[in-house]
Design an enzyme around this catalytic site. Structure first.
Site, PDB file in Angstrom:
ATOM      1  N   SER A 103      42.018  40.315  45.987  1.00 39.85           N
ATOM      2  CA  SER A 103      43.118  40.364  46.103  1.00 39.85           C
ATOM      3  C   SER A 103      43.522  42.045  46.774  1.00 39.85           C
ATOM      4  O   SER A 103      44.484  42.077  47.203  1.00 39.85           O
ATOM      5  CB  SER A 103      43.853  40.718  44.498  1.00 39.85           C
ATOM      6  OG  SER A 103      43.212  41.451  43.826  1.00 39.85           O
ATOM      7  N   CYS A 104      42.660  42.697  46.572  1.00 40.90           N
ATOM      8  CA  CYS A 104      42.958  44.209  46.966  1.00 40.90           C
ATOM      9  C   CYS A 104      42.246  44.791  48.301  1.00 40.90           C
ATOM     10  O   CYS A 104      42.368  45.789  48.783  1.00 40.90           O
ATOM     11  CB  CYS A 104      42.622  45.000  45.961  1.00 40.90           C
ATOM     12  SG  CYS A 104      41.064  45.493  45.409  1.00 40.90           S
ATOM     13  N   GLY A 105      41.205  43.788  48.511  1.00 39.61           N
ATOM     14  CA  GLY A 105      40.353  44.447  49.684  1.00 39.61           C
ATOM     15  C   GLY A 105      39.454  45.591  49.216  1.00 39.61           C
ATOM     16  O   GLY A 105      39.101  45.767  47.963  1.00 39.61           O
TER      17      GLY A 105
END
Length: 282
Positions: free
Chosen positions: A114-116
């Site tokens: 989801s966020c890298g």
């Protein structure tokens, strides 16, 4: 579809009627990326294009910039204690002379779908200097009408999404709006890494006359990946973050958000969008 999707039994309730049926879900599994045999990062991804994903990730990290930097990519045999291969561990081997980062606890980070990348010591550590600065000459010019057509064209190319409803997608278009490549993944940043990795493997970096279209929001990580690949225009169907806008302004990236129908917001690099023509038509 192989390991891209899996079947699970679900209880379905429709208008008070209860039934049991199988449902198709997108597969999510961890992928460990090793660099010259040393563990570097773990990401949750949809299996498929794993080599491109690992290579694209290393482009965004500033390790790889051209096909000549890459010697080989392999799945690690004996990835488990029992010696079996899970196909969830990839080793990227660089060519002689390629400078590689010092793999410490600071860089051996966990990434999520989801966020890298998470766990960076500072913002400066993320702002990796690209070897492909955004430099389109003559400048890329696209019309609002062309941009407006991209979300539907991206959605039409999402084959696995049609079966699962659970995937993000990223696509590359040329300046005339022709689809060049599209990748799907449970993570937005993974889909972009797969695109960039395939481009490096094919000797197509920098992607200096392309538009990157993503199905979700435009985070800092996605803006960084576009810059590292030399992509001049990033468009997203949802909102950008403040850091993504700052990075776009600093690097010359054109950043378009809330691209829905004929509406859009241009947050940076508006010179690449034919705004005068749009105003004249209005």
């Amino acid at each position: 579809m192989g390991r891209v999707t899996e079947r699970r039994k679900v209880v379905r309730i429709r208008d008070g009627v209860v039934s049991s049926r199988p449902d198709t879900l997108v597969t999510e599994e961890p992928l460990e990326v090793r660099l010259n045999g040393k563990p570097l990062a773990i990401t949750m991804r949809t299996p498929g294009d794993d080599f491109a994903l690992a290579v694209g990730f290393l482009v965004s990290e500033g390790v790889l910039a051209t096909a000549s930097d890459l010697r080989n990519v392999v799945y690690c045999a004996g990835a488990t204690a029992e010696g079996t291969n899970t196909y969830n561990v990839v080793d990227v081997q660089t060519a002689p002379g390629v400078r590689t980062p010092d793999i410490t606890l600071e860089r051996n980070v966990y990434t999520t779908s989801s966020c890298g990348l998470c766990g960076k010591a500072s913002l400066d550590a993320v702002r990796t200097t690209t070897r492909h600065p955004v430099a389109d000459s003559p400048p890329l010019r696209v019309t609002p009408e062309l941009l407006s057509s991209l979300p539907d064209r991206l959605r039409a190319a999402q084959r696995v999404f049609d079966r699962t409803g659970g995937l993000h997608a990223a696509a590359l278009f040329d300046e005339d709006g022709e689809l060049l490549d599209v990748r799907e993944d449970v993570g937005r940043h993974n889909a972009v890494d797969k695109l960039v990795g395939r481009a490096l493997q094919g000797g197509d970096l920098p992607l200096s006359r392309t538009v990157l279209m993503v199905s979700g929001r435009a985070s800092f990580e996605l803006a960084q990946k576009a810059v590292m690949a030399g992509i001049p225009l990033l468009a997203a169907v949802s909102a950008p973050s403040s850091l993504a806008v700052d990075l776009a302004a600093e690097t010359g990236l054109t950043l378009v958000g809330f691209l829905r129908g004929s509406s859009m917001n241009v947050y940076a690099g508006e010179d690449r969008v034919a705004l005068r023509a749009a105003a004249a038509q209005g």
